[in-house]
Design a protein around this motif. Structure first.
Motif, PDB file in Angstrom:
ATOM      1  N   ASP A   1      -3.797  -1.773  38.981  1.00  0.00           N
ATOM      2  CA  ASP A   1      -5.014  -1.748  39.791  1.00  0.00           C
ATOM      3  C   ASP A   1      -5.936  -2.875  39.321  1.00  0.00           C
ATOM      4  N   TYR A   2      -6.385  -3.695  40.240  1.00  0.00           N
ATOM      5  CA  TYR A   2      -7.309  -4.753  39.835  1.00  0.00           C
ATOM      6  C   TYR A   2      -8.152  -5.189  41.029  1.00  0.00           C
ATOM      7  N   THR A   3      -9.215  -5.912  40.753  1.00  0.00           N
ATOM      8  CA  THR A   3     -10.079  -6.472  41.786  1.00  0.00           C
ATOM      9  C   THR A   3      -9.805  -7.968  41.873  1.00  0.00           C
ATOM     10  N   TYR A   4      -9.416  -8.416  43.056  1.00  0.00           N
ATOM     11  CA  TYR A   4      -9.094  -9.824  43.261  1.00  0.00           C
ATOM     12  C   TYR A   4     -10.287 -10.547  43.855  1.00  0.00           C
ATOM     13  N   SER A   5     -10.652 -11.676  43.292  1.00  0.00           N
ATOM     14  CA  SER A   5     -11.722 -12.515  43.809  1.00  0.00           C
ATOM     15  C   SER A   5     -11.185 -13.930  43.987  1.00  0.00           C
ATOM     16  N   PRO A   6     -11.015 -14.401  45.233  1.00  0.00           N
ATOM     17  CA  PRO A   6     -10.468 -15.745  45.446  1.00  0.00           C
ATOM     18  C   PRO A   6     -11.478 -16.814  45.060  1.00  0.00           C
TER      19      PRO A   6
ATOM     20  N   ALA B   1     -11.812  -7.940  46.608  1.00  0.00           N
ATOM     21  CA  ALA B   1     -11.159  -6.781  47.223  1.00  0.00           C
ATOM     22  C   ALA B   1     -10.331  -6.065  46.166  1.00  0.00           C
ATOM     23  N   PRO B   2     -10.328  -4.715  46.208  1.00  0.00           N
ATOM     24  CA  PRO B   2      -9.459  -3.977  45.286  1.00  0.00           C
ATOM     25  C   PRO B   2      -8.010  -4.100  45.730  1.00  0.00           C
ATOM     26  N   LEU B   3      -7.135  -4.338  44.779  1.00  0.00           N
ATOM     27  CA  LEU B   3      -5.714  -4.467  45.083  1.00  0.00           C
ATOM     28  C   LEU B   3      -4.908  -3.573  44.144  1.00  0.00           C
TER      29      LEU B   3
ATOM     30  N   SER C   1     -11.136 -18.831  49.437  1.00  0.00           N
ATOM     31  CA  SER C   1     -12.190 -18.192  50.239  1.00  0.00           C
ATOM     32  C   SER C   1     -12.323 -18.893  51.588  1.00  0.00           C
ATOM     33  N   ALA C   2     -12.287 -20.235  51.570  1.00  0.00           N
ATOM     34  CA  ALA C   2     -12.352 -20.995  52.815  1.00  0.00           C
ATOM     35  C   ALA C   2     -11.136 -20.700  53.686  1.00  0.00           C
ATOM     36  N   TYR C   3      -9.993 -20.547  53.074  1.00  0.00           N
ATOM     37  CA  TYR C   3      -8.762 -20.218  53.807  1.00  0.00           C
ATOM     38  C   TYR C   3      -8.883 -18.858  54.486  1.00  0.00           C
ATOM     39  N   ILE C   4      -9.397 -17.861  53.745  1.00  0.00           N
ATOM     40  CA  ILE C   4      -9.534 -16.513  54.290  1.00  0.00           C
ATOM     41  C   ILE C   4     -10.570 -16.478  55.405  1.00  0.00           C
ATOM     42  N   GLU C   5     -11.691 -17.191  55.215  1.00  0.00           N
ATOM     43  CA  GLU C   5     -12.724 -17.227  56.256  1.00  0.00           C
ATOM     44  C   GLU C   5     -12.192 -17.880  57.532  1.00  0.00           C
ATOM     45  N   ALA C   6     -11.379 -18.924  57.386  1.00  0.00           N
ATOM     46  CA  ALA C   6     -10.809 -19.579  58.562  1.00  0.00           C
ATOM     47  C   ALA C   6      -9.853 -18.645  59.296  1.00  0.00           C
ATOM     48  N   LEU C   7      -9.072 -17.853  58.534  1.00  0.00           N
ATOM     49  CA  LEU C   7      -8.157 -16.911  59.176  1.00  0.00           C
ATOM     50  C   LEU C   7      -8.900 -15.909  60.058  1.00  0.00           C
ATOM     51  N   SER C   8     -10.103 -15.522  59.647  1.00  0.00           N
ATOM     52  CA  SER C   8     -10.869 -14.569  60.458  1.00  0.00           C
ATOM     53  C   SER C   8     -11.231 -15.158  61.813  1.00  0.00           C
TER      54      SER C   8
END
Length: 322
Positions: free
Chosen positions: A181-186, A7-9, A191-198
């Protein structure tokens, strides 16, 4: 194989600082098309000026005007200028030792290509048409055929001796916008944490050595230095460990002040995460307050946490998480 999340941050904030007499004179001088340096106790002239001698640490205020012409001491070609840089077309970053100075000033050199730039080339200041008392009052440097001591871009010779540093309407403070400005890639764990939050779940990872559960997970235990892989669902309720009251409204954040931002130890976690507290007056938030997440439709993370109505947690249950 799951898709890699990214995601762009943007991290952006205005940095405000006041100016002492030396920096004030330097920036005000640029507005008036005058470049000032400062003379040290051993006779060197530093440009840009500093307020304390870098060798002796003594305060120095002996201002000296130097020429708007100088010599390139080193350079690097910038083939793809970025937003906010001095020029929109390819240019050279150069260190320029202005005539009369003993140190070099970093700025941009407007040149047709890298073949036109060399160490030792002569350059002069190109002043900005509108000047406000900032380093950008020097729009850039440009190639110059003159020799040291000749009249510079201001059309006058550099005066001998010191400079009073006194100008009308001096610059006393500056606001410098800071932006990243940067692109963040977990990684795998986040990634598992973010998917669980969804799915409105909070997942951490347990260290195989010390057995602590880290939320958000980091992929490795910061204490033991070993990889973590065992997923553990925690919460959803938790305890406020520490908090602060925010009284300054953030740009592009539609939350009225004052509000409370807190560290929350979710049940089953050994690391507190931070979130906003709502559903309670800001002056009633306290350490030990039991809270639960509040989700909004379509959100990938809780909007805020609010009190559950349970009795406050005992200090002994969360003191290690402060």
């Amino acid at each position: 194989m799951p898709d890699v999340l990214s995601a762009p941050l943007v991290v952006e904030f205005p940095f405000t600082r006041s100016l002492g007499p030396v920096q004030s004179a330097f920036l005000t001088g640029l507005r008036e098309r005058v470049v000032l340096g400062v003379r040290t106790t051993d006779g060197r002239t530093l440009v840009p000026p500093v307020e304390y001698d870098p060798v002796t640490a003594e305060e120095i205020r002996d201002l000296v005007e130097v020429a708007p012409t100088g010599t390139v001491t080193t350079w690097a070609w910038n083939h793809a200028p970025r937003r906010g840089q001095p020029l929109t077309t390819p240019f050279a970053w150069v260190l320029v030792r202005l005539d009369g100075a003993d140190t070099a000033l970093l700025h941009a050199l407007d040149a047709p290509g890298p073949d036109a730039v060399r160490t030792g080339m002569r350059v002069r200041v190109r002043w900005a048409e509108e000047r406000t008392g900032a380093i950008t009052d020097i729009a850039c440097f440009e190639p110059y055929d003159g020799e040291a001591g000749e009249p510079g871009a201001t059309g006058k010779s550099v005066p001998a001796g010191g400079h009073s540093g006194v100008f009308g309407d001096p610059i006393t403070g500056i606001v410098a916008p800071a932006r990243l400005d940067y692109t963040y890639s977990p990684g795998r764990a986040q990634s598992a944490y973010i998917e669980a939050l969804s799915a409105r779940r909070t997942v951490g990872e347990r260290c195989p050595s010390c057995r602590k559960v880290y939320v958000p997970p980091r992929g490795a235990c910061p204490t033991c230095g070993v990889a973590t892989a065992e997923q553990v669902e925690v919460g959803p309720r938790g305890t406020v460990t520490t908090f602060c009251i925010v009284n300054i409204k953030a740009k592009n954040l539609d939350i009225e002040v004052p509000y409370v931002y807190a560290h929350i130890a979710l049940d089953g976690a050994d690391l507190a995460l931070h979130a906003r507290i709502g559903g309670i007056p800001y002056d009633q938030v306290r350490m030990g307050l039991r809270v639960a997440p509040v989700w909004t439709e379509g959100a990938r993370y809780p909007d805020h946490y609010r009190p559950t109505g349970e009795p406050d947690a005992a200090y002994e249950t969360y003191k290690e998480l402060l």
